[in-house]
Design a protein around this motif. Structure first.
Motif, PDB file in Angstrom:
ATOM      1  N   GLN A  21       0.830  -1.206   0.000  1.00 33.08           N
ATOM      2  CA  GLN A  21       0.000   0.000   0.000  1.00 33.08           C
ATOM      3  C   GLN A  21       0.861   1.251   0.000  1.00 33.08           C
ATOM      4  OE1 GLN A  21      -3.106   0.262   2.915  1.00 33.08           O
ATOM      5  NE2 GLN A  21      -3.484  -1.946   2.879  1.00 33.08           N
ATOM      6  N   GLU A  50      -4.480  -5.820   2.645  1.00 35.94           N
ATOM      7  CA  GLU A  50      -5.746  -5.121   2.454  1.00 35.94           C
ATOM      8  C   GLU A  50      -5.814  -3.875   3.322  1.00 35.94           C
ATOM      9  OE1 GLU A  50      -8.772  -7.910   3.356  1.00 35.94           O
ATOM     10  OE2 GLU A  50      -8.212  -9.313   1.744  1.00 35.94           O
ATOM     11  N   LYS A  51      -6.481  -2.845   2.777  1.00 39.30           N
ATOM     12  CA  LYS A  51      -6.562  -1.580   3.513  1.00 39.30           C
ATOM     13  C   LYS A  51      -7.318  -1.738   4.832  1.00 39.30           C
ATOM     14  CE  LYS A  51      -6.249   1.514  -0.458  1.00 39.30           C
ATOM     15  NZ  LYS A  51      -6.897   2.610  -1.227  1.00 39.30           N
ATOM     16  N   GLU A  52      -8.301  -2.618   4.861  1.00 41.89           N
ATOM     17  CA  GLU A  52      -9.104  -2.802   6.073  1.00 41.89           C
ATOM     18  C   GLU A  52      -8.327  -3.555   7.162  1.00 41.89           C
ATOM     19  OE1 GLU A  52     -10.030  -3.683   3.061  1.00 41.89           O
ATOM     20  OE2 GLU A  52     -11.402  -2.025   2.594  1.00 41.89           O
ATOM     21  N   ASN A  53      -7.384  -4.392   6.727  1.00 42.98           N
ATOM     22  CA  ASN A  53      -6.642  -5.208   7.697  1.00 42.98           C
ATOM     23  C   ASN A  53      -5.176  -5.331   7.260  1.00 42.98           C
ATOM     24  OD1 ASN A  53      -6.221  -6.860   9.927  1.00 42.98           O
ATOM     25  ND2 ASN A  53      -6.747  -8.731   8.794  1.00 42.98           N
ATOM     26  N   PRO A  54      -4.447  -4.216   7.300  1.00 44.48           N
ATOM     27  CA  PRO A  54      -3.072  -4.230   6.771  1.00 44.48           C
ATOM     28  C   PRO A  54      -2.070  -4.836   7.754  1.00 44.48           C
ATOM     29  CG  PRO A  54      -3.570  -2.073   7.632  1.00 44.48           C
ATOM     30  CD  PRO A  54      -4.826  -2.886   7.790  1.00 44.48           C
TER      31      PRO A  54
END
Length: 347
Positions: free
Chosen positions: A111, A155-159
């Motif tokens: 990210q 993932e942005k929700e669970n980096p």
């Protein structure tokens, strides 16, 4: 700014306001690295310990490193360190590194990457300031924030967050994330060479008894007073230990170093006793002549003898000059430094 000014400012700021200190680390970190880039000086790296039980050992390593190197760079621990970054997006070598360690499958997993530093917590800063302030003022120690790249992966929700040890290339003005794991060095001679690791262990075995229990103030005074002796002592100790890596530290000390320290001590006692005897002799002789003159009623003679102490004073000055010259000659043996440390540690 010089290292002492930067260190003092960072230590005080960390204790008062970690966020302000973090901002200044970003400002000063590259300057610290450039100031610690003298090819004629020996540098060593020391990491602040994670556990309080290791603080005494850490203090000994700081003292030892102050003798065996010109500047010791102290990096923050992994337990207390606080991370500050400047939020610049940079994937330089990070993708390759993360793939190498099988942390990502492709570049799309990354990210963002932040360039920054792990810095000292207020707890670490207070300990360093209260225990080693004289050594910081002498320029023997410097703070050395850990350059890192922080990669946010997944993932942005669970980096997932990965901090990657980095190096800053001063010449190219860019960050590097090497594909190897560097070993921490406690003193300058530590490196990948096993024989050097053995040598550093021997040096620690020899030196630790001489530096245990000494305050930083007293230790720094000795380093300042004997600054001209340290390089020859360092060279002598490295030469002795390098030639005898098959022996343990205590054996080398007993066979090669202790006889020299004992000889210095014996000479010091002889010089001191002779000096004391001469000083008493001059005083007693002058007093005896004065009493003889007084008992004979020769008040003028007694007065002239007392006035004649002016000549005696010149003699006293010569005795003192000779005494200090002979004491100074003891420094011809570099082990004088250990003799002095030994006397201090016994107090």
């Amino acid at each position: 700014m010089n290292l002492n000014s930067i260190n003092k400012e960072l230590l005080i700021d960390t204790i008062n306001d970690e966020h302000e200190a973090g901002t200044k680390y970003l400002k000063y970190a590259k300057e610290i690295e450039s100031l610690c880039d003298d090819p004629l000086k020996l540098y060593s790296n020391l990491e602040f310990p994670d556990e309080e039980k290791d603080y005494n050992s850490f203090t000994q390593k700081v003292y030892l490193s102050s003798i065996m190197s010109d500047i010791s760079k102290i990096t923050p621990s992994s337990k207390f360190a606080v991370y500050y970054g400047d939020n610049r997006y940079n994937k330089y070598e990070v993708e390759e590194l993360l793939k190498h360690h099988k942390l990502i499958n492709n570049s799309n997993d990354i990210q963002s990457v932040t360039e920054g530093y792990f810095t000292f917590s207020d707890y670490e800063a207070e300990f360093l300031q209260s225990n080693f302030e004289p050594l910081f003022e002498m320029g023997q120690l410097t703070l050395s924030p850990k350059p890192n790249l922080m990669a946010i992966v997944g993932e942005k929700e669970n980096p997932n967050f990965y901090t990657i040890p980095a190096e800053f290339d001063i010449e190219e003005q860019k960050w590097r994330a090497p594909l190897y794991n560097g070993n921490q060095r406690d003193i300058p001679i530590r490196n990948q060479d096993t024989s050097n690791d053995t040598q550093s262990t021997i040096i620690e075995e020899i030196m630790i008894p001489f530096i245990s229990g000494i305050s930083a103030k007293d230790f720094s005074l000795i380093l300042r007073d004997e600054a001209d002796l340290i390089s020859s002592f360092r060279s002598d100790l490295l030469k002795i230990t390098n030639s005898n890596t098959h022996q343990e530290g205590r054996e080398i000390y007993q066979d090669l170093i202790r006889p020299r320290i004992d000889k210095i001590n014996q000479k010091f006692k002889s010089i001191s006793e002779l000096h004391s005897f001469k000083m008493k002799g001059v005083t007693v002789f002058t007093a005896a002549l004065s009493l003889l003159s007084l008992s004979a009623g020769d008040y003028m003679g007694a007065t002239s003898i007392m006035v004649g102490v002016g000549t005696g004073t010149a003699g006293l000055i010569k005795f003192e000059a000779d005494y200090h010259s002979e004491i100074n000659n003891l420094k011809n043996d570099s082990m004088y430094l250990l003799w002095k440390l030994n006397n201090l540690s016994k107090k």
